[in-house]
Motif scaffolding. Structure first.
Motif, PDB file in Angstrom:
ATOM      1  N   GLY A  38       6.216  -4.316  30.121  1.00  0.00           N
ATOM      2  CA  GLY A  38       4.367  -4.933  30.716  1.00  0.00           C
ATOM      3  C   GLY A  38       3.401  -4.875  29.711  1.00  0.00           C
TER       4      GLY A  38
ATOM      5  N   SER B 268       5.111  -9.350  29.478  1.00  0.00           N
ATOM      6  CA  SER B 268       3.608 -10.119  30.526  1.00  0.00           C
ATOM      7  C   SER B 268       3.601 -12.048  30.039  1.00  0.00           C
ATOM      8  CB  SER B 268       2.122  -9.605  30.147  1.00  0.00           C
ATOM      9  OG  SER B 268       2.579  -7.815  30.354  1.00  0.00           O
TER      10      SER B 268
ATOM     11  N   CYS C  68      10.637  -9.915  37.676  1.00  0.00           N
ATOM     12  CA  CYS C  68       9.620  -8.667  38.428  1.00  0.00           C
ATOM     13  C   CYS C  68       9.939  -7.311  37.340  1.00  0.00           C
ATOM     14  CB  CYS C  68      10.883  -7.756  39.478  1.00  0.00           C
ATOM     15  SG  CYS C  68      10.434  -5.857  39.305  1.00  0.00           S
ATOM     16  N   VAL C  69       8.327  -6.980  36.503  1.00  0.00           N
ATOM     17  CA  VAL C  69       8.427  -6.142  35.404  1.00  0.00           C
ATOM     18  C   VAL C  69       8.412  -5.414  35.835  1.00  0.00           C
ATOM     19  CG1 VAL C  69       7.262  -6.157  33.906  1.00  0.00           C
ATOM     20  CG2 VAL C  69       6.141  -8.361  34.559  1.00  0.00           C
TER      21      VAL C  69
ATOM     22  N   ASP D  39       7.622  -1.631  33.638  1.00  0.00           N
ATOM     23  CA  ASP D  39       7.072  -1.047  33.207  1.00  0.00           C
ATOM     24  C   ASP D  39       6.818   0.343  32.527  1.00  0.00           C
ATOM     25  OD1 ASP D  39       5.923  -1.375  30.868  1.00  0.00           O
ATOM     26  OD2 ASP D  39       3.284  -2.175  31.471  1.00  0.00           O
TER      27      ASP D  39
ATOM     28  N   HIS E 210      -0.893  -9.869  33.692  1.00  0.00           N
ATOM     29  CA  HIS E 210      -0.747  -9.252  34.936  1.00  0.00           C
ATOM     30  C   HIS E 210      -1.229 -10.168  36.243  1.00  0.00           C
ATOM     31  CE1 HIS E 210       0.811  -5.414  32.776  1.00  0.00           C
ATOM     32  NE2 HIS E 210       0.737  -6.461  32.373  1.00  0.00           N
TER      33      HIS E 210
ATOM     34  N   GLN F 171       1.169 -11.940  39.172  1.00  0.00           N
ATOM     35  CA  GLN F 171       0.961 -11.718  40.550  1.00  0.00           C
ATOM     36  C   GLN F 171       0.748 -12.950  41.502  1.00  0.00           C
ATOM     37  OE1 GLN F 171      -1.213  -7.902  40.532  1.00  0.00           O
ATOM     38  NE2 GLN F 171       0.550  -7.220  39.462  1.00  0.00           N
TER      39      GLN F 171
ATOM     40  N   THR G 221       6.254  -9.790  40.224  1.00  0.00           N
ATOM     41  CA  THR G 221       6.504  -8.479  40.453  1.00  0.00           C
ATOM     42  C   THR G 221       6.195  -7.164  39.322  1.00  0.00           C
ATOM     43  OG1 THR G 221       7.644  -8.472  42.882  1.00  0.00           O
ATOM     44  CG2 THR G 221       7.028  -6.499  41.792  1.00  0.00           C
ATOM     45  N   TYR G 222       5.091  -6.415  39.514  1.00  0.00           N
ATOM     46  CA  TYR G 222       4.935  -5.093  38.620  1.00  0.00           C
ATOM     47  C   TYR G 222       5.234  -4.315  38.658  1.00  0.00           C
ATOM     48  CZ  TYR G 222       3.080  -3.205  34.636  1.00  0.00           C
ATOM     49  OH  TYR G 222       2.431  -1.662  34.424  1.00  0.00           O
ATOM     50  N   LYS G 223       6.351  -3.371  38.583  1.00  0.00           N
ATOM     51  CA  LYS G 223       6.362  -2.477  39.366  1.00  0.00           C
ATOM     52  C   LYS G 223       5.581  -1.256  37.321  1.00  0.00           C
ATOM     53  CE  LYS G 223      10.081  -3.303  41.837  1.00  0.00           C
ATOM     54  NZ  LYS G 223       9.849  -3.299  43.459  1.00  0.00           N
ATOM     55  N   SER G 224       5.218  -0.648  37.994  1.00  0.00           N
ATOM     56  CA  SER G 224       4.693   0.569  36.560  1.00  0.00           C
ATOM     57  C   SER G 224       5.677   1.976  37.209  1.00  0.00           C
ATOM     58  CB  SER G 224       4.322   1.286  36.968  1.00  0.00           C
ATOM     59  OG  SER G 224       3.555   1.708  35.696  1.00  0.00           O
TER      60      SER G 224
END
Ligand SMILES: Cc1cc2nc3c(=O)[nH]c(=O)nc-3n(C[C@H](O)[C@H](O)[C@H](O)COP(=O)(O)OP(=O)(O)OC[C@H]3O[C@@H](n4cnc5c(N)ncnc54)[C@H](O)[C@@H]3O)c2cc1C
Ligand code: FES
Lengths: 104, 372
Positions: free
Chosen positions: B11, B16, B30-31, B33, B165, B169, B174-177
């Motif tokens: 990400g 991104s 879906c990212v 990271d 980012h 969204q 979706t961004y997932k750390s």
């Protein structure tokens, strides 16, 4: 707004005269510039570089950088980390410091 | 297990930008990271959107950089309208400062040949000291002259990353750390991606994990021979405008700080700082702008560039596992707009942009195979 606590330490009660913009302020030896000016009723010490909103000392321990002022011609000094000295000239700071023609 | 059209691994700016480009075209993205302990060039770079001098060995890289630079203003407006975040992009042109007559003349001949190689699309001017002083009144006496290009600019890379980012969204991505992705399993024409505590299923997968691509690429039939290269940067207190255009090693941010960059160090996976390097950077900055001698440095840091053996990007689709892609580069700020608007459509199935044809890993296999 602020008032000084009584001090038992006798080394810290001599008077020191400084200036704040065009005012003369009586401070106490051993105080920081920020403490002395808050005790003297200062409300703002600067405006911010980006939005130019007014600010005042906040953390009083060197971490927030809200207390930046010009001290003896040097801009961006943390006033809460600088002890008062006789004859010190303190100025409030408007926006970002200028770089050129500073006499630091 | 949740299923997506695309899993983008990494990400940073590259992942991104691609994920945003895919999401704005309507794909479910879906990212994934790694998080705060990762090496993240995107959070430690200098913020130039830079064209001049790039692509001397491979002129298509100059074309690719110019394409991105020309798309940047549009990307900035689009992200601002969508997210309210300003990237602070400005393209007033940029200068590369030279400190001797020799340096100035070799700069000139390098840029002339680049200009010829791009049929004049890359254009520039050489400035002597007095002409440079018109642009930068505070320029130091020891700067002999500079090359100037109208194509150069700069931006705040942290706001760019935040805006991307937010944009992902906004478009339903979706961004997932989620900690590092360790394994990607090709399965029945799609992919299962294993993170620390979860799995994600995706029809296609984009490896944009910066230096992390090295270990991930072989799992999907690709190769990413990357090495870290450290750059250190110093930043000053905020000041009134002093430097109205970016230079290769100095720029003033929208808030008024001056960034002084940067070193090129081969020190492995060490993203710290060293005093002698910082002092060299500061001295060079003071030669360029003597008034800086008076300023306070408020922070300094090191960050690792994502470098291929020749410094050019890597964009490749897997032949063994169709649907898997790798993307990395060492100018992720400059190329962000091209990644959004031209690379993402290729990853989604369009024909590839002509400029990226040289940038597969094949060039490295050939080099190793060629006797020297
Ligand atoms: C000092 C310095 C100055 C620079 N100056 C400029 C400049 O002026 N202009 C310019 O255009 N470029 C500049 N760059 C280059 C630019 O910063 C990079 O090209 C860009 O940030 C690369 O982005 P990235 O997303 O590929 O990598 P990174 O920012 O390194 O991001 C990789 C991401 O992948 C994630 N990741 C890694 N491994 C895994 C894994 N296994 N699973 C899941 N996630 C993983 C990490 O969490 C990270 O967020 C500079 C770089 C440096 C270091
Ligand atoms: S008041 Fe916070 S640094 Fe001085």
């Amino acid at each position: 707004m602020f008032k000084r606590l009584p001090l038992s330490d006798t080394t810290c009660n001599r008077d020191v005269t400084i200036t704040f913009d065009d005012l003369t302020v009586t401070a106490r030896e051993g105080e920081t510039v920020a403490a002395a000016l808050l005790a003297a009723g200062m409300r703002n010490c600067r405006t911010t570089p980006v939005s130019e909103s007014p600010r005042a000392p906040y953390c009083m321990m060197g971490v927030c950088f809200e207390c930046l002022m010009e001290v003896d011609g040097v801009p961006n000094v943390q006033a809460c980390q600088m002890l008062v000295r006789e004859g010190m000239q303190v100025r409030s700071q408007q926006g970002a410091r200028r770089l050129v023609h500073d006499h630091a | 297990m949740t299923s997506y059209d695309f899993a983008v691994i990494g990400g940073g700016l590259v992942g991104s930008a691609i994920a945003y480009g895919l999401a704005r075209a309507g794909h479910q993205v879906c990212v994934l990271d790694e998080g705060d302990v990762a090496y993240r060039a995107s959070r430690g770079n200098f913020g130039l959107v830079w064209v001049q001098g790039k692509g001397q060995e491979i002129p298509l890289y100059s074309e690719w950089s110019m394409s991105s630079a020309s798309l940047w203003a549009g990307l900035t407006d689009e992200l601002y309208d969508l997210t309210g975040i300003r990237t602070q992009h400005q393209a007033p042109g940029g200068v590369h400062l030279c400190y001797s007559a020799d340096e100035l003349s070799s700069r000139q001949s390098a840029l002339e040949s680049l200009s010829r190689a791009t049929q004049g699309r890359f254009d520039f001017d050489m400035l002597d000291h007095d002409q440079l002083r018109q642009l930068i009144p505070e320029i130091g006496e020891s700067v002999v002259g500079a090359s100037w290009s109208r194509l150069d600019g700069h931006a705040n890379p942290l706001y760019l990353l935040r805006a991307l980012h937010a944009g992902i969204q906004h478009h339903g991505g979706t961004y997932k750390s989620c900690g590092p992705v360790r394994r990607i399993r090709p399965e029945a024409g799609s992919f299962i991606v294993d993170c620390e505590r979860q799995q994600v299923h995706a029809a296609r997968v984009v490896l944009a994990a910066g230096l992390g691509n090295r270990d991930l690429a072989p799992q999907v039939g690709l190769s990413a021979p990357l090495a870290p290269n450290r750059g250190e940067i110093l930043v000053t207190e905020r000041m009134k405008p002093l430097l109205n255009l970016p230079t290769t090693y100095l720029r003033q941010t929208g808030e008024g700080s001056i960034l002084m960059g940067d070193s090129h160090e081969d020190v492995g996976f060490d993203d710290g700082t060293e005093t002698h390097v910082l002092s060299h950077i500061a001295q060079r900055a003071v030669r360029a702008l003597p008034a800086l001698a008076n300023t306070r440095v408020v922070r300094a840091w090191g960050a690792l560039r994502v470098m291929t053996p020749d410094g050019y990007p890597l964009y490749e689709a897997s032949e063994t596992y169709p649907g898997a892609f790798v993307a990395c580069c060492h100018s992720g700020v400059t190329l962000a707009a091209a990644h959004v608007k031209r690379l993402a459509p290729w990853i989604a199935g369009d024909t590839p942009p002509a400029e990226i044809s040289p940038f597969t890993a094949e060039r490295f296999h050939v080099q190793t195979a060629t006797p020297v």
